[in-house]
Scaffold this motif. Structure first.
Motif, PDB file in Angstrom:
ATOM      1  N   LEU A  37       0.835  -1.191   0.000  1.00  0.00           N
ATOM      2  CA  LEU A  37       0.000   0.000   0.000  1.00  0.00           C
ATOM      3  C   LEU A  37       0.872   1.244   0.000  1.00  0.00           C
ATOM      4  O   LEU A  37       1.943   1.271   0.620  1.00  0.00           O
ATOM      5  CB  LEU A  37      -0.916   0.015   1.229  1.00  0.00           C
ATOM      6  CG  LEU A  37      -1.898  -1.154   1.381  1.00  0.00           C
ATOM      7  CD1 LEU A  37      -2.790  -0.924   2.598  1.00  0.00           C
ATOM      8  CD2 LEU A  37      -2.741  -1.346   0.128  1.00  0.00           C
ATOM      9  N   GLN A  41      -2.472   5.205   1.707  1.00  0.00           N
ATOM     10  CA  GLN A  41      -3.352   4.054   1.863  1.00  0.00           C
ATOM     11  C   GLN A  41      -3.035   3.310   3.160  1.00  0.00           C
ATOM     12  O   GLN A  41      -3.944   2.863   3.871  1.00  0.00           O
ATOM     13  CB  GLN A  41      -3.187   3.110   0.678  1.00  0.00           C
ATOM     14  CG  GLN A  41      -3.621   3.680  -0.659  1.00  0.00           C
ATOM     15  CD  GLN A  41      -3.123   2.840  -1.825  1.00  0.00           C
ATOM     16  OE1 GLN A  41      -2.117   2.146  -1.717  1.00  0.00           O
ATOM     17  NE2 GLN A  41      -3.828   2.908  -2.948  1.00  0.00           N
ATOM     18  N   TRP A  45      -5.448   2.543   6.231  1.00  0.00           N
ATOM     19  CA  TRP A  45      -5.702   1.185   6.706  1.00  0.00           C
ATOM     20  C   TRP A  45      -5.450   1.073   8.205  1.00  0.00           C
ATOM     21  O   TRP A  45      -6.252   0.487   8.941  1.00  0.00           O
ATOM     22  CB  TRP A  45      -4.828   0.195   5.942  1.00  0.00           C
ATOM     23  CG  TRP A  45      -5.170  -1.246   6.204  1.00  0.00           C
ATOM     24  CD1 TRP A  45      -6.019  -2.032   5.490  1.00  0.00           C
ATOM     25  CD2 TRP A  45      -4.671  -2.062   7.286  1.00  0.00           C
ATOM     26  NE1 TRP A  45      -6.081  -3.294   6.046  1.00  0.00           N
ATOM     27  CE2 TRP A  45      -5.257  -3.337   7.151  1.00  0.00           C
ATOM     28  CE3 TRP A  45      -3.785  -1.836   8.330  1.00  0.00           C
ATOM     29  CZ2 TRP A  45      -4.997  -4.383   8.032  1.00  0.00           C
ATOM     30  CZ3 TRP A  45      -3.522  -2.877   9.216  1.00  0.00           C
ATOM     31  CH2 TRP A  45      -4.123  -4.129   9.057  1.00  0.00           C
ATOM     32  N   LYS A  64      -8.228   4.772  -4.057  1.00  0.00           N
ATOM     33  CA  LYS A  64      -9.331   4.470  -3.137  1.00  0.00           C
ATOM     34  C   LYS A  64      -9.756   3.007  -3.218  1.00  0.00           C
ATOM     35  O   LYS A  64     -10.097   2.395  -2.200  1.00  0.00           O
ATOM     36  CB  LYS A  64     -10.513   5.399  -3.439  1.00  0.00           C
ATOM     37  CG  LYS A  64     -10.243   6.877  -3.132  1.00  0.00           C
ATOM     38  CD  LYS A  64     -11.496   7.734  -3.299  1.00  0.00           C
ATOM     39  CE  LYS A  64     -11.897   7.910  -4.747  1.00  0.00           C
ATOM     40  NZ  LYS A  64     -10.888   8.710  -5.507  1.00  0.00           N
ATOM     41  N   TYR A  66      -7.945   0.369  -3.808  1.00  0.00           N
ATOM     42  CA  TYR A  66      -7.006  -0.463  -3.050  1.00  0.00           C
ATOM     43  C   TYR A  66      -7.303  -0.386  -1.553  1.00  0.00           C
ATOM     44  O   TYR A  66      -7.282  -1.396  -0.855  1.00  0.00           O
ATOM     45  CB  TYR A  66      -5.572  -0.018  -3.312  1.00  0.00           C
ATOM     46  CG  TYR A  66      -4.888  -0.729  -4.447  1.00  0.00           C
ATOM     47  CD1 TYR A  66      -3.789  -1.565  -4.226  1.00  0.00           C
ATOM     48  CD2 TYR A  66      -5.324  -0.570  -5.762  1.00  0.00           C
ATOM     49  CE1 TYR A  66      -3.148  -2.220  -5.270  1.00  0.00           C
ATOM     50  CE2 TYR A  66      -4.690  -1.211  -6.816  1.00  0.00           C
ATOM     51  CZ  TYR A  66      -3.605  -2.038  -6.563  1.00  0.00           C
ATOM     52  OH  TYR A  66      -2.992  -2.685  -7.609  1.00  0.00           O
ATOM     53  N   LEU A  67      -7.565   0.812  -1.061  1.00  0.00           N
ATOM     54  CA  LEU A  67      -7.828   0.970   0.365  1.00  0.00           C
ATOM     55  C   LEU A  67      -9.119   0.262   0.756  1.00  0.00           C
ATOM     56  O   LEU A  67      -9.173  -0.424   1.785  1.00  0.00           O
ATOM     57  CB  LEU A  67      -7.911   2.456   0.728  1.00  0.00           C
ATOM     58  CG  LEU A  67      -8.195   2.757   2.211  1.00  0.00           C
ATOM     59  CD1 LEU A  67      -7.124   2.135   3.103  1.00  0.00           C
ATOM     60  CD2 LEU A  67      -8.283   4.260   2.448  1.00  0.00           C
TER      61      LEU A  67
END
Length: 255
Positions: A37, A41, A45, A64, A66-67
Motif C-alpha cells: 500500500l 493508503q 488502513w 481508493k 485499493y484501500l
C-alpha cells in the motif's frame, strides 16, 4: 494507534518480499507481484481497519479502490461470516475493483477477486436486483471471492426497496457495505424533507436510506465504509445525520 502501528511494522522483509531489483522511487511491488500500500493508503488502513463505520477521504488518483479492498479483506478475515457489498455510482468504475494484488500492513499478500461482479454490459438492474437478493439469501463463506459482490448504487437502492416492501430486511446481516463516491449519499432524514419529495423534485439518490438502515441495525453485524474524494455534496444537503457523523471514524488524506 502507536501500538497498532508498531505491531504491523514487525513484518519481516522476507515476508513482505520487496523486489531488490527495483530502484524506482515509489515502486512497492514485491517479487510475487503484490503491491504494498502507498503511504496514504497504509495510514488509512492503520486507522480504519478495525472500525465498523468508516469515512475515507482520498484525492482522485490516491488509490481508493485499493484501500477499500484492503480494509474489507481484513474485516472479512477477522469475521468469517462477514461479506462485502461494494456499490459504485456507475458501471465503468467497477473495473478498478475486480482484480487487485496487494500486501497488507500485516505483511500478508492477498489476491483480491470479486466473485459476484454485477456491472457488466449485458446486465440490467432488474436481474441484478434478483441476483443480489439471492446472494443475500444463500450466504456462502467457503471462498473469499464468493463473499464479495459489486453493483451500482441504483441496484443497491432497488434491493433495499424490494426487501422493505416484502418484509425481508432481515436478510441484511453480517454485511459490510462499501460505498464508493460517497458524496452521492443523501442523509435519510435530510432537513426533515421526505425522500419521496426529494426524489420527485431533484432526482436524488436514495442510498442514504440503506446507510441509515445499516446504522440503526448495526448489532446485526452490519458495517458501512464510505469513500470519496470529497464528502461535501455541494448542494447544501447533508450526507449523514449528526449522530451518524459522530459514530463514523473519519480518515482524511490531504491533497
Amino acid at each position: 494507534m502507536a501500538k497498532v502501528q508498531d505491531k504491523f511494522q514487525t513484518a519481516t522483509a522476507a515476508r513482505v518480499g520487496r523486489n531488490p531489483l527495483s530502484t524506482a522511487i515509489g515502486d512497492t511491488t514485491n517479487l510475487r507481484g503484490f503491491d504494498q500500500l502507498r503511504e496514504g493508503q497504509r495510514k488509512g488502513w492503520l486507522q480504519q481497519h478495525d472500525k465498523p463505520f468508516r469515512i475515507n477521504n482520498l484525492p482522485t488518483g490516491a488509490g481508493k479502490s485499493y484501500l477499500i479492498a484492503a480494509i474489507a479483506t481484513h474485516r472479512m478475515f477477522e469475521n468469517r461470516k462477514l461479506r462485502t457489498w461494494i456499490c459504485v455510482p456507475e458501471t465503468s468504475i467497477a473495473d478498478g475493483f475486480l482484480d487487485i494484488k496487494f500486501t497488507l500492513p500485516t505483511g500478508m499478500d492477498w489476491h483480491w477477486e470479486i466473485g459476484h461482479p454485477l456491472c457488466g454490459e449485458k446486465q440490467n438492474e432488474a436481474s441484478n436486483t434478483r441476483y443480489v437478493i439471492d446472494w443475500l439469501q444463500h450466504p456462502s463463506t467457503k471462498y473469499m471471492k464468493g463473499r464479495i459482490l459489486i453493483s451500482t448504487h441504483a441496484t443497491a437502492v432497488r434491493v433495499y426497496q424490494m426487501l422493505a416492501e416484502t418484509g425481508r430486511l432481515d436478510l441484511l446481516k453480517d454485511l459490510n457495505l462499501e460505498i464508493d463516491e460517497g458524496h452521492h449519499l443523501l442523509n435519510a432524514q435530510v432537513e426533515g424533507i421526505g425522500h419521496e419529495e426529494i426524489d420527485a423534485e431533484m432526482g436524488r439518490n436514495r442510498i442514504g436510506s440503506l446507510v441509515n438502515h445499516f446504522w440503526e441495525n448495526r448489532k446485526r453485524g452490519l458495517e458501512v465504509g464510505i469513500t470519496t474524494a470529497t464528502f461535501a455534496r455541494g448542494d447544501g444537503y447533508s450526507n449523514l445525520t449528526p449522530e451518524q457523523l459522530a459514530g463514523f471514524s473519519r480518515f482524511n488524506l490531504p491533497y
